[in-house]
Structure formats: C-alpha cells, structure tokens
Design an enzyme around this catalytic site. Structure first.
Site, PDB file in Angstrom:
ATOM      1  CB  SER A   1      -8.652  35.415  62.319  1.00 14.32           C
ATOM      2  OG  SER A   1      -8.249  36.492  63.145  1.00 14.32           O
TER       3      SER A   1
ATOM      4  CG  HIS B   1     -11.247  37.425  59.415  1.00 17.22           C
ATOM      5  ND1 HIS B   1     -12.469  37.828  58.918  1.00 17.22           N
ATOM      6  CD2 HIS B   1     -11.288  37.719  60.739  1.00 17.22           C
ATOM      7  CE1 HIS B   1     -13.208  38.334  59.897  1.00 17.22           C
ATOM      8  NE2 HIS B   1     -12.512  38.290  61.018  1.00 17.22           N
TER       9      HIS B   1
ATOM     10  CG  ASP C   1     -10.338  39.641  63.654  1.00 16.54           C
ATOM     11  OD1 ASP C   1     -11.517  39.835  63.270  1.00 16.54           O
ATOM     12  OD2 ASP C   1      -9.841  38.516  63.786  1.00 16.54           O
TER      13      ASP C   1
ATOM     14  CG  MET D   1     -10.308  44.121  67.612  1.00 17.84           C
ATOM     15  SD  MET D   1     -10.106  42.905  68.913  1.00 17.84           S
ATOM     16  CE  MET D   1     -10.389  41.385  67.996  1.00 17.84           C
TER      17      MET D   1
ATOM     18  CG  HIS E   1     -14.584  41.468  61.801  1.00 12.30           C
ATOM     19  ND1 HIS E   1     -14.558  40.386  62.671  1.00 12.30           N
ATOM     20  CD2 HIS E   1     -15.681  42.198  62.143  1.00 12.30           C
ATOM     21  CE1 HIS E   1     -15.583  40.461  63.497  1.00 12.30           C
ATOM     22  NE2 HIS E   1     -16.276  41.554  63.212  1.00 12.30           N
TER      23      HIS E   1
ATOM     24  CG  MET F   1     -14.881  43.552  65.686  1.00 12.83           C
ATOM     25  SD  MET F   1     -13.926  42.134  66.246  1.00 12.83           S
ATOM     26  CE  MET F   1     -12.633  42.135  65.012  1.00 12.83           C
TER      27      MET F   1
ATOM     28  CG  MET G   1     -19.428  38.699  65.679  1.00 15.39           C
ATOM     29  SD  MET G   1     -17.704  38.606  65.191  1.00 15.39           S
ATOM     30  CE  MET G   1     -16.868  37.948  66.589  1.00 15.39           C
TER      31      MET G   1
ATOM     32  CG  ASP H   1     -14.918  36.020  63.254  1.00 13.17           C
ATOM     33  OD1 ASP H   1     -14.061  35.253  63.731  1.00 13.17           O
ATOM     34  OD2 ASP H   1     -14.744  37.255  63.130  1.00 13.17           O
TER      35      ASP H   1
HETATM   36  C1  DX5 Z   1     -12.914  37.962  67.501  1.00 11.58           C
HETATM   37  C2  DX5 Z   1     -12.458  38.041  66.073  1.00 11.58           C
HETATM   38  C3  DX5 Z   1     -12.244  36.694  65.449  1.00 11.58           C
HETATM   39  C4  DX5 Z   1     -11.214  35.873  66.158  1.00 11.58           C
HETATM   40  C5  DX5 Z   1     -11.185  34.479  65.627  1.00 11.58           C
HETATM   41  O1  DX5 Z   1     -13.229  39.219  67.974  1.00 11.58           O
HETATM   42  O2  DX5 Z   1     -13.382  38.723  65.283  1.00 11.58           O
HETATM   43  O3  DX5 Z   1     -11.940  36.826  64.080  1.00 11.58           O
HETATM   44  O4  DX5 Z   1      -9.933  36.399  66.044  1.00 11.58           O
HETATM   45  O5  DX5 Z   1     -10.262  33.752  66.368  1.00 11.58           O
HETATM   46  P1  DX5 Z   1     -10.611  32.317  66.940  1.00 11.58           P
HETATM   47  O6  DX5 Z   1     -10.838  31.438  65.752  1.00 11.58           O
HETATM   48  O7  DX5 Z   1      -9.394  31.937  67.710  1.00 11.58           O
HETATM   49  O8  DX5 Z   1     -11.831  32.449  67.791  1.00 11.58           O
HETATM   50 ZN    ZN Z   2     -13.139  38.618  63.003  1.00 13.13          ZN
END
Ligand code: DX5
Ligand code: ZN
Length: 212
Positions: A9, A34, A36, A38, A67, A69, A138, A171
């Site tokens: 990620s 990956h 993320d 947000m 991903h 979110m 998750m 994840d």
């Molecule tokens: C959390 C994300 C994950 C996160 C993973 O909201 O979706 O992808 O960044 O990071 P680690 O491996 O540090 O938990």
């Molecule tokens: Zn993620």
C-alpha cells in the site's frame, strides 16, 4: 491453494518520491500496487485522487489496485477508471446501490472488488458475490496505515472462503507474523503498507510476508 500475491500500500510510501518507491517495490517482488483513496467523509482521513493514479500509471506495469474508502463511489468510478486503475474496490457500507456501482466499474472493463469493514458481516455482501472478482476483508478500521491487525476478523475470511472461490484480499496491519494466519483462513492477496515501506529492504520484507 491459490497463489499468494502481495500488494504494497503506497499510503506508507514516501510521497516525495512516489514514482521511485513504486519502481522499488516492483523490483522487490510486489504483485499489485495498492492505492488507498480516502475522502475525509467515509473515513476520517484524506489521501489521494485520480490525478495521482494517472501520474503513477506509466511508472509500473503492475496492476493498480484502487481501494475506494469514499462516500458516493459511483460518482468517481469513471475518473479512477480513466486514470488507469485495474481493479476498483468500493465499500459495501456506502449508501449507493452496490449493483449500480458494480455495473459501472464493469462498463469501464475493470475488475471489481467489494470491501467490508471489521464490524460488517459477510451476509451483507453475499448477494454480490456472483458479481464481483474480489472481496477485501479489512482487518483494521479503514482510515490509517500502521494500525494493529484485528485477528478476530479472520473468521470472516474463513467463512467467505467456503462460499467464494475468487480473490480474497486482506488489508490492515498485515506483517510477517500474522500473514500465515490470513493465508491459512483463505486470503490470497495480502495488502501491506508499514510492513513493506516501513522496512529498509523491500525485497526482504516482501519475501518474509509471503513466507517464501
Ligand atoms: C487502511 C488502508 C490500508 C492500510 C494498510 O485504511 O486501507 O491499505 O494503508 O497499511 P498497514 O499495512 O500499515 O496497516
Ligand atoms: Zn487499503
């Protein structure tokens, strides 16, 4: 058993040299990247948007695993698809109709993932399983990297594996210690932020998580 893939990620990467970080993890044996996304609404943090996906697209040949979110994912599918995402994962907890989101992601010929937060039961996504390529389970509350792995969530992976033969991604807080548990329960794609980008030697870190 399915082959285990690792998706670092980039949330835990050094954003001042993001392109190089991605090249480095590709070289180190990463399978997917990956990403993320947000929005500060669905989760209490804000990260990146389609413009970043677009600029990292030419840097790597690896699939970009996006991903989302975010609330109203339907509104953003087109821009993330056109920016070069390969897999688009949305959250089952959003208010929009999941079938509409899935149809739209398919319209852009992208792989579809649906994700569930730690407190969400797999019953919520059962009607969708035929329509998606991947389920993301998750193992932390979404929002931040570097949180602790919630091992009780792996029961959902086990239950899901019995009824779902395609990709199960896990994840949140994955590291070399808990990866074997997630794999044993049936996950075949491991996302890892801190456990890869937080280490000096990415190749070594990836190897340890994959346990090879
Ligand atoms: C959390 C994300 C994950 C996160 C993973 O909201 O979706 O992808 O960044 O990071 P680690 O491996 O540090 O938990
Ligand atoms: Zn993620």
């Amino acid at each position: 058993m399915q082959k285990v893939l690792i998706a670092p990620s980039i949330l835990s990467a050094d954003f001042s040299k993001l392109g190089q970080e991605i090249k480095d993890v590709e070289e180190a044996g990463a399978d997917w990247i990956h990403v993320d996304v947000m929005d500060g609404h669905f989760v209490p943090n804000i990260t990146i948007g389609p413009v970043v996906v677009k600029s990292i697209r030419p840097v790597t040949r690896l699939p970009l695993d996006v991903h989302l979110m975010i609330d109203n994912p339907e509104r953003y599918v087109e821009s993330f698809a056109k920016a070069g995402s390969d897999i688009i994962t949305f959250h089952a907890e959003v208010e929009e109709r999941p079938t509409e989101i899935i149809k739209l992601i398919r319209y852009f010929k992208k792989k579809v993932g649906v994700s569930i937060k730690p407190k969400t039961d797999i019953r919520m996504i059962e009607p969708l399983l035929k329509m998606v390529d991947m389920v993301l389970v998750m193992t932390v509350e979404p929002g931040f990297g570097g949180q602790e792995f919630m091992s009780d969530c792996t029961a959902k992976i086990e239950a899901l594996r019995k009824i779902f033969k395609k990709d199960i991604q896990v994840d949140g807080g994955i590291n070399e210690m808990n990866a074997p548990e997630a794999i044993e329960k049936g996950a075949n794609i491991l996302v890892a932020g801190t456990a890869v980008f937080g280490q000096k030697d990415y190749a070594q870190a990836i190897k340890k998580i994959k346990n090879v």
